[in-house]
Design a protein around this motif. Structure first.
Motif, mmCIF file in Angstrom:
data_model
loop_
_atom_site.group_PDB
_atom_site.id
_atom_site.type_symbol
_atom_site.label_atom_id
_atom_site.label_comp_id
_atom_site.label_asym_id
_atom_site.label_seq_id
_atom_site.Cartn_x
_atom_site.Cartn_y
_atom_site.Cartn_z
ATOM 1 N N GLU A 165 -24.687 -29.241 -4.976
ATOM 2 C CA GLU A 165 -25.234 -27.884 -4.920
ATOM 3 C C GLU A 165 -26.767 -27.899 -4.906
ATOM 4 O OE1 GLU A 165 -23.460 -25.364 -4.408
ATOM 5 O OE2 GLU A 165 -25.003 -23.812 -4.653
ATOM 6 N N LYS A 166 -27.323 -28.695 -5.784
ATOM 7 C CA LYS A 166 -28.785 -28.686 -5.967
ATOM 8 C C LYS A 166 -29.288 -30.120 -5.899
ATOM 9 C CE LYS A 166 -32.120 -26.840 -9.302
ATOM 10 N NZ LYS A 166 -32.221 -26.196 -10.628
ATOM 11 N N PRO A 167 -29.501 -30.649 -4.705
ATOM 12 C CA PRO A 167 -29.848 -32.064 -4.558
ATOM 13 C C PRO A 167 -31.236 -32.391 -5.104
ATOM 14 C CG PRO A 167 -30.055 -30.922 -2.464
ATOM 15 C CD PRO A 167 -29.440 -29.938 -3.425
ATOM 16 N N LYS A 168 -31.390 -33.647 -5.494
ATOM 17 C CA LYS A 168 -32.706 -34.138 -5.894
ATOM 18 C C LYS A 168 -33.429 -34.657 -4.650
ATOM 19 C CE LYS A 168 -35.265 -37.550 -8.632
ATOM 20 N NZ LYS A 168 -35.239 -38.620 -9.635
ATOM 21 N N GLU A 190 -44.995 -27.469 -0.653
ATOM 22 C CA GLU A 190 -44.964 -26.033 -0.985
ATOM 23 C C GLU A 190 -43.616 -25.402 -0.657
ATOM 24 O OE1 GLU A 190 -48.053 -23.551 0.671
ATOM 25 O OE2 GLU A 190 -47.282 -23.662 2.696
ATOM 26 N N TRP A 191 -42.940 -25.940 0.375
ATOM 27 C CA TRP A 191 -41.598 -25.433 0.677
ATOM 28 C C TRP A 191 -40.591 -25.885 -0.378
ATOM 29 C CZ3 TRP A 191 -39.594 -22.501 4.943
ATOM 30 C CH2 TRP A 191 -40.605 -21.980 5.761
ATOM 31 N N MET A 192 -40.689 -27.143 -0.817
ATOM 32 C CA MET A 192 -39.735 -27.636 -1.811
ATOM 33 C C MET A 192 -39.971 -26.964 -3.161
ATOM 34 S SD MET A 192 -37.544 -29.533 -0.362
ATOM 35 C CE MET A 192 -37.730 -28.922 1.325
ATOM 36 N N CYS A 193 -41.212 -26.718 -3.509
ATOM 37 C CA CYS A 193 -41.476 -26.026 -4.782
ATOM 38 C C CYS A 193 -40.862 -24.624 -4.761
ATOM 39 C CB CYS A 193 -42.983 -25.962 -5.055
ATOM 40 S SG CYS A 193 -43.672 -27.577 -5.493
ATOM 41 N N LYS A 194 -41.007 -23.946 -3.633
ATOM 42 C CA LYS A 194 -40.389 -22.611 -3.534
ATOM 43 C C LYS A 194 -38.862 -22.740 -3.525
ATOM 44 C CE LYS A 194 -40.407 -18.100 -1.737
ATOM 45 N NZ LYS A 194 -40.344 -17.386 -0.472
ATOM 46 N N ALA A 195 -38.349 -23.739 -2.823
ATOM 47 C CA ALA A 195 -36.893 -23.949 -2.797
ATOM 48 C C ALA A 195 -36.382 -24.241 -4.213
ATOM 49 C CB ALA A 195 -36.533 -25.093 -1.851
ATOM 50 N N GLN A 196 -37.191 -24.936 -4.983
ATOM 51 C CA GLN A 196 -36.826 -25.220 -6.380
ATOM 52 C C GLN A 196 -36.778 -23.919 -7.185
ATOM 53 O OE1 GLN A 196 -38.038 -29.057 -8.614
ATOM 54 N NE2 GLN A 196 -39.606 -27.569 -9.200
ATOM 55 N N GLU A 197 -37.754 -23.072 -6.959
ATOM 56 C CA GLU A 197 -37.754 -21.756 -7.620
ATOM 57 C C GLU A 197 -36.506 -20.954 -7.255
ATOM 58 O OE1 GLU A 197 -42.512 -21.180 -7.167
ATOM 59 O OE2 GLU A 197 -41.272 -19.404 -6.782
ATOM 60 N N GLY A 199 -33.762 -22.223 -6.731
ATOM 61 C CA GLY A 199 -32.593 -22.935 -7.252
ATOM 62 C C GLY A 199 -31.883 -23.808 -6.241
ATOM 63 N N LEU A 200 -32.603 -24.134 -5.144
ATOM 64 C CA LEU A 200 -31.940 -24.873 -4.066
ATOM 65 C C LEU A 200 -32.078 -26.378 -4.194
ATOM 66 C CD1 LEU A 200 -33.217 -22.609 -1.123
ATOM 67 C CD2 LEU A 200 -30.970 -22.499 -2.230
ATOM 68 N N VAL A 201 -33.136 -26.856 -4.816
ATOM 69 C CA VAL A 201 -33.371 -28.306 -4.939
ATOM 70 C C VAL A 201 -34.075 -28.616 -6.264
ATOM 71 C CG1 VAL A 201 -33.666 -28.629 -2.421
ATOM 72 C CG2 VAL A 201 -35.688 -28.197 -3.864
ATOM 73 N N ASP A 202 -34.034 -29.913 -6.624
ATOM 74 C CA ASP A 202 -34.918 -30.473 -7.655
ATOM 75 C C ASP A 202 -35.948 -31.303 -6.928
ATOM 76 O OD1 ASP A 202 -34.583 -29.902 -10.345
ATOM 77 O OD2 ASP A 202 -32.720 -31.065 -10.437
ATOM 78 N N PHE A 203 -37.212 -31.120 -7.218
ATOM 79 C CA PHE A 203 -38.238 -31.729 -6.366
ATOM 80 C C PHE A 203 -39.183 -32.654 -7.126
ATOM 81 C CE2 PHE A 203 -42.329 -31.185 -3.871
ATOM 82 C CZ PHE A 203 -41.981 -32.149 -2.936
#
Lengths: 320, 320, 320
Positions: A165-168, A190-197, A199-203
């Motif tokens: 669900e939430k890949p590293k 900046e895209w991964m940080c927003k994706a982390q916000e 809840g889509l990834v751990d970055f």
């Protein structure tokens, strides 16, 4: 959408990725949107993937495309105001941008940093002035500090290939022979940080000492100088070289081995390996990975079309 | 058709020529075949006729066309495996070809020989790797050793203008100031030898000592070092310069006069004169011939469209 | 229309301007005219506005467009007859033009003067031979002595923005750092002289001593060396630099201030200011004017599309 320059131009990453995947499933469903609309692609620097994939996306949408290679035409643009133009610049960006805006409904611009003066590059002066004076929506084909079509592509690719669900996701610095811009890693961060916000990834970002990116792009990420540790449990490894932000544009020798290879891959959760291309084989990334089952680099490049297409579609929808 | 690289990719010359002539009579009859299909034309070397005629052929078939001039983008490709890419090549052909294959349904590639190392050029390593890694049908826009679209064009032109059932065709070496590849004469020879097997032509090659082409292309042809003798009863004279195959890439001084002119033409059966262009006037071929009634060079260039179109049509038909 | 090279190719300026304005109001009304028709644009010199606007015009008419940048392909053309081509020119214009004519229904050609030999430049030898040998209608994209698409554009723009029936138009020489061709001012002068004959404008040329244009283009114009006097009551000021025609290609120092600025503008009848672009800011023309309400330069550039479109439309109508 009036501009596509940074992650801030996208309200929701999840939404734009979903919309891109719908387009991928039915590429020609919106040909009426592009009818009699013209995309102008302005390259101040060379391009392979960006040029072809954006052209393809525009054609899928029924648009006409005109390409301007201004690097080769020696069409040096003046960007400063208040200078007497008695030197080598042949046209001011105020006129050049405005004129291109008259002929095109949407413009794309590629402009690399010079890597000499950090303040100048990070001001994005050229890009901002182009957007201001052309009077039509502008999509970045890579600017001094960002490459948003690449980052959107990367998020589409992660979404397609994730097994949890939430890949590293690990952005891993890698060696190179040239001093490269920070645009791709900045943008990816900046895209991964927003994706982390969302809840889509751990970055996580792993880079040698001295290669820290600007805080502006990395807020929220786990940052480390230890590649092996960072790779632990990784689902995606995004390999990329960049030059120093602190000692701007510098390239230091690095003692440890930062090239991504199968030995390092064994530390991960059978991670998929990504790279924006072009990649220096066996310098940034080993051939064994690139030719093996964990590489996503070609599928990633292929997805550039859908990133460009969703952006152009949103711009076309807002034109009328 | 999955590739168009040599005469071996065409089962029957007579058939493909007939199909091309049908297309010439009705150029827009297959526009549905090309709908939503993209042709990518990759030029590692300059091109005039090939670029325009192939683009036109693709548009006649309803295709989109994207052109990449990689010679000018300084996009140096690495072709060797197992090298650490820490030099001047920026991308490996494995990635570059695969990525272009993702954006295009059919690819065309032009790549000249370096004329330094015969083994390297004649291995067609670059071309073979491009075909292998791109994953889509590839049409040669001229490779190190062959120019098959030109040869197919030539056969179309001979078919249109022949006055006897089985015309005598002479490939005649001519002088030049530069060392030129053997690609055009190799290709012409292998097509004419096959056409001879099919009973379509009688084929003779005339060249000075030291300019013999590789046997691989000329098996079955009558070969002579005496131009005047060869021209006897000729119906078509195909004028072309090439550098030496034996002393690879060398250009020797030639004592006799090998430029094609009206005096030599008088030895023939009022032969039509052909040349692939560009031609050096009054060095390879006299102005009196080029501006006179026996020259087919412009009609020949015009037929490039139909050669390209029949090849693209066959590839499109096999795509689905 | 079989060629568009000078004002002589247009029977009535008033009519062609009216037709262009009708196209501007309904750009896609004639898409059937261009179906299956191909425009080839041949650039021997760089181009921004001309390339994009002509491409756009052709697409508006439903045409296909193929662009050849021959300046960058190093495709040096031979124009002289009777020379043995054993030098650096790779193809004779007889063949090159004829071949392009085979692939295209209409051709456009851009070719700048060398500014070395007046007789050679003003003979328009290259352009005339291209028109003669290509066998299809040719539109000038700027030749050695004229830029007719620009001048037609200018007349369209004057017609749109005039506030009086017969405005006073002043062509005003301005400083530059380079030696520029006379093509734009020659062409503007011959169009304005004809427009004056048709009762559409009053035309004055102001230039420093030594910068007089050839009589061939200026017959009927009021000519002065006094800029301030000429600007009196002007409704349009057309600012442009050019090098000397008398001392061919020379640039003399000029004592007086010939840069157009607000102070000079105050002498006019609140004149609109025009320039063909690219413009050297604060050298030819002040920023205050360019950024102010009197500048028409962007709207003028925009009108390039309609000038090209009316010319292509007339050529397409005469094709069948």
């Amino acid at each position: 959408m009036k501009r596509f320059f940074s992650v801030k131009d996208v309200p929701s990453i999840a939404d734009v990725v979903q919309e891109a995947l719908v387009l991928k499933a039915a590429p020609y469903d919106h040909q009426e949107l592009g009818q009699h609309k013209t995309l102008g692609l302005v390259f101040l620097n060379p391009s392979l993937r960006t040029r072809l994939s954006t052209q393809k996306a525009a054609m899928n949408l029924g648009m006409n495309v005109m390409v301007m290679n201004m690097d080769k035409d020696g069409w040096a643009l003046e960007t400063q105001d208040g200078v007497v133009m008695n030197g080598t610049t042949v046209e001011h960006i105020r006129e050049a941008a405005a004129v291109m805006g008259e002929y095109c409904d949407i413009l794309g611009l590629r402009s690399f940093p010079k890597l000499k003066d950090r303040e100048e590059d990070y001001s994005e002066d050229l890009f901002n002035k182009f957007m201001k004076y052309c009077g039509v929506p502008v999509v970045s084909l890579e600017s001094a500090t960002r490459h948003p079509l690449q980052s959107l592509t990367d998020m589409i690719t992660i979404t397609e290939y994730k097994k949890v669900e939430k890949p590293k996701v690990v952005l891993a610095w890698a060696p190179h022979v040239k001093a490269l811009p920070q645009a791709v890693p900045n943008s990816f961060a900046e895209w991964m940080c927003k994706a982390q916000e969302e809840g889509l990834v751990d970055f996580t970002i792993a880079q040698p000492m001295g290669y820290e990116l600007s805080d502006e792009f990395t807020a929220g990420a786990t940052i480390s100088n230890n590649l092996e540790e960072s790779l632990n449990n990784a689902d995606f490894v995004y390999v990329k070289n960049w030059s120093s932000y602190q000692e701007y544009g510098e390239v230091y020798g690095v003692e440890d081995n930062w090239m991504m290879d199968n030995k390092k891959l064994s530390l991960t959760n059978d991670a998929k390996v990504m790279h924006c291309l072009p990649v220096r084989r066996d310098l940034e990334l080993s051939s064994e990975i690139l030719d093996g089952p964990n590489s996503l680099v070609i599928k990633e490049a292929s997805n550039r079309v859908w990133a460009a297409q969703v952006v152009l579609k949103r711009m076309l929808e807002d034109l009328v």
